[in-house]
Design an enzyme around this catalytic site. Structure first.
Site, PDB file in Angstrom:
ATOM      1  N   GLY A 215       0.786  -1.232   0.000  1.00 35.31           N
ATOM      2  CA  GLY A 215       0.000   0.000   0.000  1.00 35.31           C
ATOM      3  C   GLY A 215       0.813   1.276   0.000  1.00 35.31           C
ATOM      4  O   GLY A 215       0.282   2.364   0.106  1.00 35.31           O
ATOM      5  N   THR A 216       2.126   1.154  -0.151  1.00 34.34           N
ATOM      6  CA  THR A 216       2.946   2.364  -0.110  1.00 34.34           C
ATOM      7  C   THR A 216       3.138   2.977  -1.500  1.00 34.34           C
ATOM      8  O   THR A 216       3.818   3.979  -1.629  1.00 34.34           O
ATOM      9  CB  THR A 216       4.325   2.079   0.503  1.00 34.34           C
ATOM     10  OG1 THR A 216       4.819   0.871  -0.048  1.00 34.34           O
ATOM     11  CG2 THR A 216       4.234   1.957   2.005  1.00 34.34           C
TER      12      THR A 216
ATOM     13  N   GLU B 107      14.292   7.146  20.177  1.00 32.33           N
ATOM     14  CA  GLU B 107      15.137   7.134  18.979  1.00 32.33           C
ATOM     15  C   GLU B 107      16.219   8.218  19.049  1.00 32.33           C
ATOM     16  O   GLU B 107      17.352   8.008  18.604  1.00 32.33           O
ATOM     17  CB  GLU B 107      14.301   7.313  17.711  1.00 32.33           C
ATOM     18  CG  GLU B 107      13.351   6.156  17.415  1.00 32.33           C
ATOM     19  CD  GLU B 107      14.021   4.793  17.374  1.00 32.33           C
ATOM     20  OE1 GLU B 107      15.200   4.701  16.966  1.00 32.33           O
ATOM     21  OE2 GLU B 107      13.373   3.802  17.760  1.00 32.33           O
TER      22      GLU B 107
HETATM   23  P1  ADP Z   1       1.680  -1.259  -3.370  1.00 33.94           P
HETATM   24  O1  ADP Z   1       1.872  -1.718  -4.755  1.00 33.94           O
HETATM   25  O2  ADP Z   1       2.901  -0.670  -2.740  1.00 33.94           O
HETATM   26  O3  ADP Z   1       1.038  -2.256  -2.477  1.00 33.94           O
HETATM   27  P2  ADP Z   1      -0.143   0.513  -4.637  1.00 33.94           P
HETATM   28  O4  ADP Z   1       0.752   1.194  -5.583  1.00 33.94           O
HETATM   29  O5  ADP Z   1      -0.986  -0.581  -5.187  1.00 33.94           O
HETATM   30  O6  ADP Z   1       0.653  -0.031  -3.393  1.00 33.94           O
HETATM   31  O7  ADP Z   1      -1.046   1.611  -3.935  1.00 33.94           O
HETATM   32  C1  ADP Z   1      -2.406   1.404  -3.676  1.00 33.94           C
HETATM   33  C2  ADP Z   1      -3.162   2.702  -3.765  1.00 33.94           C
HETATM   34  O8  ADP Z   1      -2.784   3.572  -2.705  1.00 33.94           O
HETATM   35  C3  ADP Z   1      -2.864   3.477  -5.019  1.00 33.94           C
HETATM   36  O9  ADP Z   1      -3.693   3.078  -6.049  1.00 33.94           O
HETATM   37  C4  ADP Z   1      -3.110   4.904  -4.601  1.00 33.94           C
HETATM   38  O10 ADP Z   1      -4.462   5.211  -4.676  1.00 33.94           O
HETATM   39  C5  ADP Z   1      -2.728   4.904  -3.147  1.00 33.94           C
HETATM   40  N1  ADP Z   1      -1.351   5.400  -2.973  1.00 33.94           N
HETATM   41  C6  ADP Z   1      -0.338   4.720  -2.405  1.00 33.94           C
HETATM   42  N2  ADP Z   1       0.780   5.469  -2.350  1.00 33.94           N
HETATM   43  C7  ADP Z   1       0.481   6.652  -2.919  1.00 33.94           C
HETATM   44  C8  ADP Z   1       1.224   7.860  -3.174  1.00 33.94           C
HETATM   45  N3  ADP Z   1       2.510   7.976  -2.834  1.00 33.94           N
HETATM   46  N4  ADP Z   1       0.585   8.870  -3.790  1.00 33.94           N
HETATM   47  C9  ADP Z   1      -0.710   8.758  -4.128  1.00 33.94           C
HETATM   48  N5  ADP Z   1      -1.441   7.662  -3.927  1.00 33.94           N
HETATM   49  C10 ADP Z   1      -0.893   6.613  -3.319  1.00 33.94           C
HETATM   50 ZN    ZN Z   2      15.435   1.140  20.419  1.00 35.35          ZN
END
Ligand code: ADP
Ligand code: ZN
Ligand code: MG
Length: 603
Positions: free
Chosen positions: A205-206, A425
């Site tokens: 989700g990043t 930290e």
């Molecule tokens: P991963 O592949 O790392 O699991 P994704 O690229 O599938 O994550 O991200 C899932 C959703 O989260 C994207 O479709 C977007 O809507 C949102 N998202 C995640 N990171 C960002 C970011 N840096 N900027 C904008 N939207 C993001």
């Molecule tokens: Zn520590």
């Protein structure tokens, strides 16, 4: 993919129809009725007193059901409702006669046996097909070994770096790949070797998938994406042939990007599987490695892959000429979260009381996907309320829902916890900086890592060392204890957050005493009985320590002495630097993550 699978043969058609029929039965025979009599019409009719009688037919899936509504002067209307109980209450309140039928009991044949038979029939036909594949007849139709990659071309991939908020360093790292894909000639002319593979690593989700898409979008090249699990099929050999096919297609479309999502599904360390490993996966991985070695350095294909488990990847995949570039995609800090919120707030009208900055501050540990979800839930809430814009209130609601619903994934952190983590930290970081043989600090962060740690301090080893010195090992222990010491100095209470640090410090001290002969008391004898290679069979039956009670006591005392001395040292250094401890913690609370230069500027 050039849609080579157009021709669906007659037999396939039958199979598909059978499958569809089976699915229809499984999902229940509820859908399909078409009328435009809505719930609002029903309510209006009730209010107007036009409803003469209602028959309620509950579905198998309670509490849903169908209403047959008899209206005055009109034929009966049907209405599908989600809660029969509510309707009963409604009808009672309007004093309308109604009849409630029993929940239907269907024969076992219709509910279970028939669909199963249909499924078996469809499966049988598919298998027959496969048998014939070699024989040439209709061989192309099934495309079993074909890559399942989805290709998106320049025109339909609209994602660019602008859609990726935050992640500035990551984007900068990928900029050169974009440039190469745009103008390969510029690089080949001077003989530069561009990485063939880029591995995006980070928690789910990043934004890894998003980032890969954006690279293709920026460079305006085709983007082949496939998920690691698509390769791993039940038929041996299919994965490998999919890989071959994927690279073949990519070569025809170069320059382009191949994106393998969740690569850990194929590229797990080979030969570690229980019971002899997974043949199919190994074959697939081998094929992947062969293909990556096979194409020339500057053929214009860049393979990107994403994973959240770099630790389980086969080391072969990280060798030069394969995925030799790693980009870490971490959880966003306050600023990153603010930017992500801004991106996803587009198209959602915000009321003037909505403060994105404040939301960013209270969502430490949230990923981009979490934030997107947060705003989406808020919008749903606003819509439910019948409002055309979002209020801070909606976001608070969504926040509670998400924060509690996925507690483990993105825990909402209290201000107090955050403050303690900041001092903890900062304690580590200052010791890293002050002590001569450890550090320097590369970055300090209080963004939760999602694997249990509330923050981290990352040192940057300046030189490769062949061995550790006693002095350095002692300093390592001092640094490990620094987190706890800082907590103690500032707060009356201490937390459980330092358990990992204490474990590490103890392990170090113990190794010094029993393994490296660094304690004068114990001397140059190896009392370390965890043999380096652990044989399950051998270690089981072993209970004796191999040394006596007296030695054991001496070791324990030495370990304790080392830890105590290091603790005292940590305390005195942090006392001397108390001002910096405060300013560092405050800076961390404000920014959540500080890079080396900003940290060093504190001194
Ligand atoms: P991963 O592949 O790392 O699991 P994704 O690229 O599938 O994550 O991200 C899932 C959703 O989260 C994207 O479709 C977007 O809507 C949102 N998202 C995640 N990171 C960002 C970011 N840096 N900027 C904008 N939207 C993001
Ligand atoms: Zn520590
Ligand atoms: Mg993804």
């Amino acid at each position: 993919m050039n849609n080579k699978s157009k021709g669906i043969g007659g037999i396939n058609l039958i199979a598909c129809l059978l499958l569809l029929a089976a699915m229809y039965w499984f999902m229940g025979q509820t859908g399909g009725q078409k009328n435009d009599f809505s719930y609002y019409d029903f309510e209006a009719a009730l209010k107007a007193g036009e409803v003469s009688e209602v028959v309620i037919e509950p579905n198998k899936v309670v509490p849903t059901g169908t209403l047959v509504i008899k209206l005055e002067n009109e034929e009966a209307e049907k209405l599908y409702v989600s809660d029969v109980k509510e309707i009963e209450e409604l009808l009672q309140s309007y004093k309308v006669d109604y009849e409630l039928e029993d929940v239907p009991q269907e024969s076992v044949f219709v509910t279970a046996i028939l669909p199963t038979l249909l499924m078996i029939g469809a499966a049988f036909i598919l298998f027959t097909m496969m048998g014939k594949q070699g024989g040439g007849m209709n061989a192309k139709a099934m495309n079993f070994g074909k890559s399942r990659a989805k290709m998106s071309t320049e025109t339909d991939n609209k994602v660019t770096f602008e859609n990726v908020a935050g992640l500035h360093e990551e984007k900068e790292d990928l900029e050169e790949i974009v440039d190469f894909l745009r103008e390969p000639g510029k690089y080949t002319r001077v003989g530069a070797r561009i990485p063939k593979g880029v591995l995006l690593e980070g928690p789910p989700g990043t934004g890894k998938t998003l980032l890969a898409k954006a690279v293709a979008g920026e460079a305006k090249v085709p983007f082949f994406s496939i998920s690691g699990s698509d390769f791993v099929e039940m038929f041996v050999g299919v994965g490998a042939s999919r890989v071959r096919d994927l690279f073949q297609e990519a070569k025809e479309n170069a320059p382009c990007i191949i994106f393998i999502d969740e690569i850990d599904a194929v590229a797990r360390r080979r030969g570690t599987g229980m019971g002899g490993g997974h043949d199919e996966r190994e074959q697939t991985l081998n094929q992947l490695l062969v293909e990556m070695d096979g194409f020339g350095v500057n053929e214009g294909i860049i393979v990107m892959a994403a994973t959240n488990r770099v630790d389980i990847l086969d080391p072969a995949i990280l060798r030069p000429g394969r995925f030799d570039r790693k980009v870490m995609v971490g959880r966003p800090d306050v600023k990153g979260r603010y930017e992500i919120l801004q991106v996803h707030a587009k198209g959602k009208p915000l009321g003037d009381d909505v403060d994105l900055q404040q939301i960013a501050q209270t969502t430490a540990g949230f990923t981009g996907a979490d934030l997107e979800n947060l705003l989406n839930e808020s919008a749903i809430y606003a819509a439910k309320e019948g409002r055309a814009y979002l209020k801070q209130e909606d976001i608070r609601h969504a926040f509670v829902k998400i924060g509690i619903g996925s507690e483990k994934k993105s825990r909402v952190i209290s201000d107090k916890e955050k403050k303690i983590t900041a001092y903890h930290e900062a304690g580590h970081a200052i010791l890293f900086h002050v002590l001569p043989d450890v550090g320097p600090v590369y970055s300090v962060s209080i963004i939760p890592t999602g694997v249990g740690a509330a923050g981290y301090t990352m040192p940057l080893p300046e030189k490769d060392e062949m061995f550790n010195t006693k002095g350095k090992m002692l300093q390592d222990i001092v640094v490990s204890l620094g987190g706890r010491v800082a907590e103690e100095m500032i707060f009356d209470d201490i937390t459980t957050g330092a358990s990992q640090d204490i474990k590490q410090a103890t392990a170090y001290a113990k190794a010094m005493v029993t393994k490296f002969g660094m304690s004068d008391q114990v001397g140059l004898i190896n009392y370390d009985n965890d043999s380096d290679e652990v044989f399950v069979g051998r270690d089981f039956g072993k209970t004796s320590r191999g040394y006596g009670e007296q030695v054991a006591t001496m070791i324990d005392m030495e370990v304790k002495r080392i830890i105590d001395e290091c603790y005292a040292k940590a305390k005195s250094i942090l006392k001397e630097n108390e001002k910096i401890l405060h300013s560092c913690a405050e800076l961390l609370l404000e920014k959540e993550k500080i890079p080396r230069e900003e940290f060093e500027a504190l001194f």
